[in-house]
Write an enzyme that holds these catalytic residues in place. Structure first.
Site, mmCIF file in Angstrom:
data_model
loop_
_atom_site.group_PDB
_atom_site.id
_atom_site.type_symbol
_atom_site.label_atom_id
_atom_site.label_comp_id
_atom_site.label_asym_id
_atom_site.label_seq_id
_atom_site.Cartn_x
_atom_site.Cartn_y
_atom_site.Cartn_z
ATOM 1 C CB ALA A 1 5.799 0.208 2.414
ATOM 2 N N GLY B 1 4.513 1.513 -2.527
ATOM 3 C CA GLY B 1 4.287 0.040 -2.255
ATOM 4 C C GLY B 1 2.787 -0.336 -2.964
ATOM 5 C CD GLU C 1 7.459 -0.653 -5.412
ATOM 6 O OE1 GLU C 1 6.894 -0.571 -4.114
ATOM 7 O OE2 GLU C 1 8.589 -0.757 -5.430
ATOM 8 C CD GLU D 1 8.685 3.947 -3.314
ATOM 9 O OE1 GLU D 1 8.208 5.065 -4.350
ATOM 10 O OE2 GLU D 1 7.791 3.088 -3.384
HETATM 11 C C1 HXC Z 1 1.866 5.114 7.244
HETATM 12 C C2 HXC Z 1 0.691 6.388 6.438
HETATM 13 C C3 HXC Z 1 0.786 6.401 5.071
HETATM 14 C C4 HXC Z 1 1.979 5.616 4.987
HETATM 15 C C5 HXC Z 1 -0.521 7.789 5.024
HETATM 16 N N1 HXC Z 1 -0.680 7.306 6.297
HETATM 17 N N2 HXC Z 1 0.068 7.099 4.170
HETATM 18 N N3 HXC Z 1 0.932 5.905 7.350
HETATM 19 N N4 HXC Z 1 2.351 4.714 6.001
HETATM 20 N N5 HXC Z 1 2.684 5.231 3.736
HETATM 21 C C6 HXC Z 1 -1.484 7.719 7.372
HETATM 22 C C7 HXC Z 1 -0.928 9.067 8.005
HETATM 23 O O1 HXC Z 1 0.165 9.249 8.770
HETATM 24 C C8 HXC Z 1 -2.392 9.660 8.603
HETATM 25 O O2 HXC Z 1 -2.249 8.848 9.722
HETATM 26 C C9 HXC Z 1 -3.576 8.648 7.688
HETATM 27 O O3 HXC Z 1 -2.717 7.784 6.899
HETATM 28 C C10 HXC Z 1 -3.891 9.639 6.679
HETATM 29 O O4 HXC Z 1 -3.144 10.343 5.990
HETATM 30 P P1 HXC Z 1 -3.014 12.056 5.589
HETATM 31 O O5 HXC Z 1 -1.509 12.271 5.158
HETATM 32 O O6 HXC Z 1 -3.529 12.760 6.716
HETATM 33 O O7 HXC Z 1 -3.852 11.935 4.462
HETATM 34 P P2 HXC Z 1 -3.933 13.316 3.386
HETATM 35 O O8 HXC Z 1 -3.600 14.593 3.728
HETATM 36 O O9 HXC Z 1 -5.118 12.993 2.349
HETATM 37 O O10 HXC Z 1 -2.785 12.891 2.410
HETATM 38 C C11 HXC Z 1 -2.670 11.423 1.507
HETATM 39 C C12 HXC Z 1 -1.341 11.300 1.084
HETATM 40 C C13 HXC Z 1 -0.339 11.345 2.271
HETATM 41 C C14 HXC Z 1 -1.075 12.265 -0.029
HETATM 42 C C15 HXC Z 1 -1.457 9.970 0.440
HETATM 43 O O11 HXC Z 1 -0.835 10.576 3.337
HETATM 44 C C16 HXC Z 1 1.098 10.555 2.048
HETATM 45 O O12 HXC Z 1 1.764 11.372 1.278
HETATM 46 N N6 HXC Z 1 1.483 9.575 2.300
HETATM 47 C C17 HXC Z 1 2.695 8.754 2.093
HETATM 48 C C18 HXC Z 1 2.669 8.431 0.765
HETATM 49 C C19 HXC Z 1 4.086 7.735 0.370
HETATM 50 O O13 HXC Z 1 5.262 8.361 0.664
HETATM 51 N N7 HXC Z 1 4.290 6.367 0.017
HETATM 52 C C20 HXC Z 1 5.364 5.869 0.014
HETATM 53 C C21 HXC Z 1 5.599 5.222 1.033
HETATM 54 S S1 HXC Z 1 7.313 4.152 0.950
HETATM 55 P P3 HXC Z 1 -2.658 9.866 11.122
HETATM 56 O O14 HXC Z 1 -2.264 8.969 12.147
HETATM 57 O O15 HXC Z 1 -1.762 10.935 11.137
HETATM 58 O O16 HXC Z 1 -4.196 10.085 10.964
HETATM 59 C C22 HXC Z 1 6.943 2.721 0.260
HETATM 60 C C23 HXC Z 1 8.175 1.909 0.097
HETATM 61 C C24 HXC Z 1 7.935 0.853 -0.953
HETATM 62 O O17 HXC Z 1 5.768 2.528 0.000
HETATM 63 C C25 HXC Z 1 9.110 0.124 -0.826
HETATM 64 C C26 HXC Z 1 8.680 -1.055 -1.181
HETATM 65 C C27 HXC Z 1 7.336 -1.551 -0.724
#
Ligand code: HXC
Length: 259
Positions: free
Chosen positions: A65, A108, A111, A131
């Site tokens: 998400a 997400g 999911e 999460e």
């Molecule tokens: C918003 C995101 C994002 C996310 C990545 N980006 N994941 N933006 N929401 N979930 C954006 C980053 O901010 C960045 O933007 C660009 O995408 C590239 O990401 P990087 O982090 O620079 O890439 P990398 O170093 O290759 O790392 C990849 C990654 C990391 C390991 C996947 O991005 C990451 O940990 N993302 C979050 C994963 C996460 O926690 N997902 C769960 C979310 S909570 P900029 O602008 O800086 O270039 C969730 C809740 C679910 O899903 C609840 C029900 C739906």
């Protein structure tokens, strides 16, 4: 921008939907999910669409998400808008959905992948429910669908540690249906192949089979078996059952009318 957040492309009876926010690793924002739901609604109504392939393309499925959209949300806001409720709409879709996962399917994204009926993954696929690292828990099936798929012991390990699960482990524990060797292109192409195969079968039987398998998660065994048998009986009212069995008896290929 007017850039579409979900690309759609037809391959005969198969609709391929591709998440298209590459700069944010396909983070699932509300506008993106709105477009995705619209595509599924249209596909539900369109008789010519017989199966859907859902993918994030060749590099990433979805990194979750949209954290930037969520970070300032209050309890009152999320409760009033029933945040995430619209995500479940896809599970009402009655036609088969084949997922193709390349790269990250996190939070997400994982999911959403688990909402697919058949899930293909390339060796680059990486799943996880991170999460917990953000101070929250999964909110779109990560504690429920995952537990049904892999069991309590593994679901707890994945949900409580937030660790990443690589493709080979995902296949071993039953999170994905198959690994497709090769690059991301091959995984998507194989998903289209699988969807095309299913699209050629009788649509009513396919829908009933999907309904019956899904019921296994929601019903006690005796009720699930009853539903299965009733759906089985119902097939004798379809033209496709007559055609399928006549074709077998006549040693020819069936031609299903989906009636
Ligand atoms: C918003 C995101 C994002 C996310 C990545 N980006 N994941 N933006 N929401 N979930 C954006 C980053 O901010 C960045 O933007 C660009 O995408 C590239 O990401 P990087 O982090 O620079 O890439 P990398 O170093 O290759 O790392 C990849 C990654 C990391 C390991 C996947 O991005 C990451 O940990 N993302 C979050 C994963 C996460 O926690 N997902 C769960 C979310 S909570 P900029 O602008 O800086 O270039 C969730 C809740 C679910 O899903 C609840 C029900 C739906």
């Amino acid at each position: 921008t007017s850039e579409k957040l979900v690309l759609s492309e037809r391959h005969g009876p198969v609709l391929v939907l591709t998440l298209n926010r590459p700069k944010a690793l396909n983070a699932l924002s509300s506008p993106l999910f709105g477009e995705l739901n619209k595509e599924f609604d249209a596909a539900q109504r369109d008789d010519a669409v017989r199966a859907v392939v859902l993918t994030g393309g060749e590099k990433v499925f979805a990194a979750g998400a949209d954290i930037k959209e969520m970070k300032d949300k209050t309890l009152a806001q999320s409760y009033k808008e029933n945040y995430l409720a619209s995500w479940a709409k896809i599970t009402d879709f009655t036609k088969p959905v084949v997922g193709a996962v390349n790269g990250y399917a996190l939070g997400g994204g994982c999911e959403l992948a688990m909402m697919c009926d058949i899930l293909l993954a390339s060796p680059t696929a990486t799943f996880g429910q991170p999460e917990i690292t953000l101070g929250i828990l999964p909110g779109a099936g990560g504690t429920q669908r995952l537990t049904h798929l892999v069991g309590k012991a593994r679901a707890m390990d994945i949900v409580l540690t937030g660790r990443k699960v690589k493709a080979d482990e995902a296949e071993r524990i039953g999170l994905v249906s198959r690994i497709v060797q090769g690059d991301g292109k091959e995984c998507v192409a194989e998903a289209v192949k699988v969807a095309t195969l299913i699209a050629g079968y009788g649509g009513i039987a396919v829908q009933a089979a999907k309904e019956a398998v899904n019921a296994a998660n929601n019903l006690p065994l005796n009720e699930g078996l009853r539903l299965e048998r009733r759906l089985f009986h119902a097939m004798f009212g379809t033209a496709d059952q007559k055609e399928g069995m006549a074709a077998f008896a006549e040693k020819r290929k069936p031609s299903f009318s989906h009636l």
